[in-house]
Every structure is written in structure tokens, then in C-alpha cells.
Enzyme design. Structure first.
Site, short mmCIF file in Angstrom:
data_model
loop_
_atom_site.label_atom_id
_atom_site.label_comp_id
_atom_site.label_asym_id
_atom_site.label_seq_id
_atom_site.Cartn_x
_atom_site.Cartn_y
_atom_site.Cartn_z
CE LYS A 45 8.95 36.40 -31.01
NZ LYS A 45 8.35 37.16 -29.91
NE ARG A 140 8.34 38.32 -22.64
CZ ARG A 140 7.97 37.87 -23.84
NH1 ARG A 140 7.86 36.56 -24.04
NH2 ARG A 140 7.69 38.69 -24.82
CE1 TYR A 262 17.38 2.76 -29.35
CE2 TYR A 262 16.43 4.75 -30.28
CZ TYR A 262 17.49 3.88 -30.16
OH TYR A 262 18.66 4.12 -30.84
CG MET A 310 18.73 12.19 -32.90
SD MET A 310 20.49 12.02 -32.69
CE MET A 310 20.61 11.80 -30.93
C1 LIG Z 1 6.98 37.37 -30.16
C2 LIG Z 1 6.41 38.70 -29.96
C3 LIG Z 1 5.33 39.15 -30.75
C4 LIG Z 1 4.59 38.24 -31.71
O1 LIG Z 1 3.73 37.42 -30.97
P1 LIG Z 1 2.78 36.33 -31.64
O2 LIG Z 1 2.03 35.75 -30.52
O3 LIG Z 1 3.67 35.35 -32.31
O4 LIG Z 1 1.91 37.06 -32.62
C5 LIG Z 1 4.92 40.47 -30.61
N1 LIG Z 1 5.52 41.29 -29.72
C6 LIG Z 1 6.53 40.89 -28.91
C7 LIG Z 1 7.12 41.84 -27.94
C8 LIG Z 1 7.00 39.58 -29.00
O5 LIG Z 1 7.99 39.17 -28.18
#
Ligand SMILES: *Cc1c(COP(=O)(O)O)cnc(C)c1O
Length: 367
Positions: A45, A140, A262, A310
Site C-alpha cells: 500500500k 480501527r 532560518y 523546504m
Molecule cells: C499495513 C498493514 C499490514 C502491514 O503491516 P506492517 O507493520 O507494515 O508489516 C498488514 N495488515 C494490515 C491490515 C495493514 O493495514
């Protein structure tokens, strides 16, 4: 006093991200070897945590990876485009909506169903394979436990859909001492037993490292592929895969009492040789590292002086001035990823996904 005379005028002037797909493949193989009884998928992702999902996933397919997870349907479509019509399964973690049905069907995406209404919408018009995400304590995403138990006990209602996976997600997997791990695992075992014949998945990277009891049929590592975990230190068994490389734009000599950047937050305690480098917070070098982070010049630590701005930052190269003059670039992350995340008050995940879009990704070795 400026001292740029020795820098090659023809050098690169913008930051790039060096990504080593072979190192990612080796981390995948190591994580797979930790869970020999399970299939190991890859979570790619957010553009493979900022490193470039198409290149990462294509390399992992060559390593034998057949199952990928992304967050959104658009990410899934991009990945399907990169992987072509092969056998790879692509699962969309953030859920399913009827408005996305055509995309799911055309791109052959698997829907992770995160609530009973999502499940009902899917049953009304199935769109290919689906997974049921059960919430075992993270609060979640996912179907609440009581609803998941009822669904399992009334499985007949699911007979019209292609339910391939029951999954859940660990809240504290990187903390082996957390009692939440076993509690979530026990809830998950109970739920899984109500879906006989459906594959099971619980472990992210931290879960893979927790041991066999957490592996089930399919593991889902993400950050481990990229050499880190959610914990404070990188696991010794995994290797770094990415370096943010920022060329030096100028070298200067800064006299005692002069300030840098800065807000004039850094005051030179003695004469120093400094390098102004082509990376700032727009490139993913967190401003929170101002005055506390460091780069590497030819392996030597070069502390950040004053505020990260930046597009630029300033590092101290007093102790590695020869390498700096010889064209060495400032390097961030790599083996320092977890340590720098700690200094910035964040996690390796956020550092990697924060690398800016103008930073060219360059695939090859890290040397
Ligand atoms: C992001 C995610 C993972 C991977 O988690 P890592 O800690 O990066 O290995 C696995 N399962 C779900 C549902 C996630 O959202």
C-alpha cells in the site's frame, strides 16, 4: 566564506531515492523463511511505503510472491497494470463500495470487507473474491467480534460469495511482551474455527516475528520487506533497502559565532565546514530532525545544523571535508532509518511514505 571551488560543476543537483529491489527480495525470503508453514504475501500500500509499488511488486513476483495487499482500489488498479494478467492476487484493505464494483471486477481485485453493511452490499452483487476482516481488538477496521461470530454460525448466508480469507490485524505486534497479542490471537482462533475451509491471516511484520502461533495460512508483512519494524530498532535479520541521497550544492566555512539557517537556531561554537544539501522537508527529510538528525558522508556521521528547510538542509562536514569535496553525497535513512525515525519522534513507516514526489526513485544497488 564560500568554498565551492572543489565541487564538480557538472554534478547532480537534486535528491534521489536509491531503492534496492534485490534487498527487498532478500527480506521477503527471510520473512518467508520465518513462517515456513504459511504463504507470505506482500503489503505494498501507499506505493510500497513510498518506494514504488510497480517495481517492488514485480521483483517480489520473481521471488515467488503471489498475493499483494494495497489500501485502495486505485492502488489495486495501478498494481494490476504493473503486474499484468498474471496470477497475482491483489487485495484492497480499505474496503468495498458498490460504486467501485466495475473497478474490482475489471482489475480482478479482492475485496476486504470491513463491516456488516459492506458485506451485505457485497452479497447483493458479488464482485469477485472477498475477505472478511474481523476486529479482534484494534478498533480501527473490521467486523466486531460478536457480529463475526454470528456470521460464522450462520454461514449459509455467505454461500453465494467467494469468501477466501478471514483476517484480523494486530495492534501491538512489535511488542512481544504485550498481552494484547495473545488476546487477539485467541479471539482470532475462535472466529477462524467458525469458517472451516477458509484461509486465515493475522500477522503483519511484527506478527511474523512473534512466531509460528501467529502465522496461520497467510502472513502480511509490509515494513519488514523494507528492513524495519514498528519497534525502536531495525531487526538484525533484515537489511536496509533505501537511501535518500542528497547531493552537496555548496561547501562553506562558517566562523565561530555565526549562525545557520532560518531562525538562526544554530550558533557555531568554533569554525566549521558545512555543506548545503539538496534535501528538505518537501523531499521527506523531516523538519523535526532539525538540530538532531544526521546524514552520512562516505559512512561518517554529518550532523544536521540548524533548521531543515523546504528544499535544503545544512550538515556539518568538518570531519569529512575531503570526501565532501570529492563529490560524496549526503545519505539519509539506509541503516539509520529506525534511529532517525526515533530522533524525529516518528516511525520508519512515516519516513518512507513521506519521501516527496519530486525525489526520483532509482532502482539498483545501494553502493
Ligand atoms: C499495513 C498493514 C499490514 C502491514 O503491516 P506492517 O507493520 O507494515 O508489516 C498488514 N495488515 C494490515 C491490515 C495493514 O493495514
Amino acid at each position: 566564506m564560500a568554498d565551492a571551488r572543489h565541487l564538480d560543476p557538472d554534478r547532480r543537483l537534486s535528491a534521489r531515492l536509491l531503492v534496492d529491489p534485490d534487498a527487498i527480495a532478500r527480506n521477503y525470503a527471510r520473512l518467508a523463511a520465518r513462517a515456513p508453514g504459511a504463504e507470505t504475501s506482500a503489503v505494498v500500500k501507499a506505493d510500497a511505503y513510498g518506494l514504488g509499488a510497480p517495481a517492488v511488486a514485480r521483483r517480489l513476483v520473481r521471488e515467488g510472491c503471489r498475493t499483494f495487499f494495497v489500501a485502495t482500489a486505485d492502488e489495486g488498479a495501478e498494481l494490476r497494470g504493473a503486474l499484468g494478467d498474471g496470477e497475482a492476487e491483489i487485495w484492497v484493505l480499505n474496503g468495498y463500495a458498490p460504486s467501485l464494483r466495475a473497478q474490482f471486477v475489471e482489475q480482478r481485485l479482492g475485496a476486504v470487507l470491513n463491516s456488516t453493511p459492506e458485506l451485505e452490499a457485497f452479497i447483493a452483487a458479488p464482485a469477485g473474491p472477498c475477505a472478511l476482516h474481523v476486529d479482534t481488538g484494534m478498533n480501527r477496521l473490521g467486523v466486531p467480534l460478536a457480529e463475526a461470530r454470528a456470521l460464522g454460525d450462520a454461514r449459509g448466508a455467505l454461500s453465494d460469495i467467494d469468501l477466501r480469507l478471514v483476517m484480523s490485524h494486530l495492534a501491538s505486534a512489535e511488542d512481544a511482551a504485550s498481552p494484547l497479542n495473545d488476546r487477539q490471537r485467541e479471539f482470532f482462533v475462535d472466529i477462524a474455527a467458525r469458517f472451516p475451509g477458509v484461509r486465515t491471516s493475522l500477522a503483519n511484520t511484527g506478527g511474523v516475528l512473534l512466531g509460528e502461533a501467529f502465522h496461520f495460512d497467510l502472513t502480511r508483512p509490509g515494513i519488514g520487506l523494507f528492513g524495519a519494524t514498528a519497534g525502536p530498532a531495525a531487526p538484525e535479520s533484515l537489511e536496509p533497502v533505501a537511501i535518500l541521497e542528497a547531493p552537496i550544492l555548496q561547501l562553506r566555512e562558517v566562523g565561530e559565532g555565526e549562525t545557520i539557517g532560518y531562525g538562526a537556531t544554530y550558533v557555531a561554537d568554533r569554525p566549521r565546514i558545512t555543506a548545503t544539501i539538496a534535501a528538505g522537508y518537501a523531499d521527506g527529510l523531516p523538519r523535526a530532525l532539525s538540530g538532531r538528525g544526521y546524514a552520512r558522508i562516505d559512512g561518517a556521521k554529518a550532523p544536521l545544523l540548524g533548521r531543515v528547510s523546504m528544499d535544503l538542509a545544512v550538515i556539518d562536514v568538518t570531519d569529512c571535508a575531503a570526501a565532501a569535496r570529492n563529490g560524496a553525497s549526503a545519505r539519509f535513512f539506509g541503516g539509520d532509518l529506525s534511529a532517525l525515525a526515533g530522533l524525529a519522534g516518528t516511525l520508519p513507516y512515516e519516513l518512507l511514505t513521506g519521501i516527496g514526489p519530486r525525489v526520483a526513485r532509482s532502482y539498483g544497488g545501494l553502493a
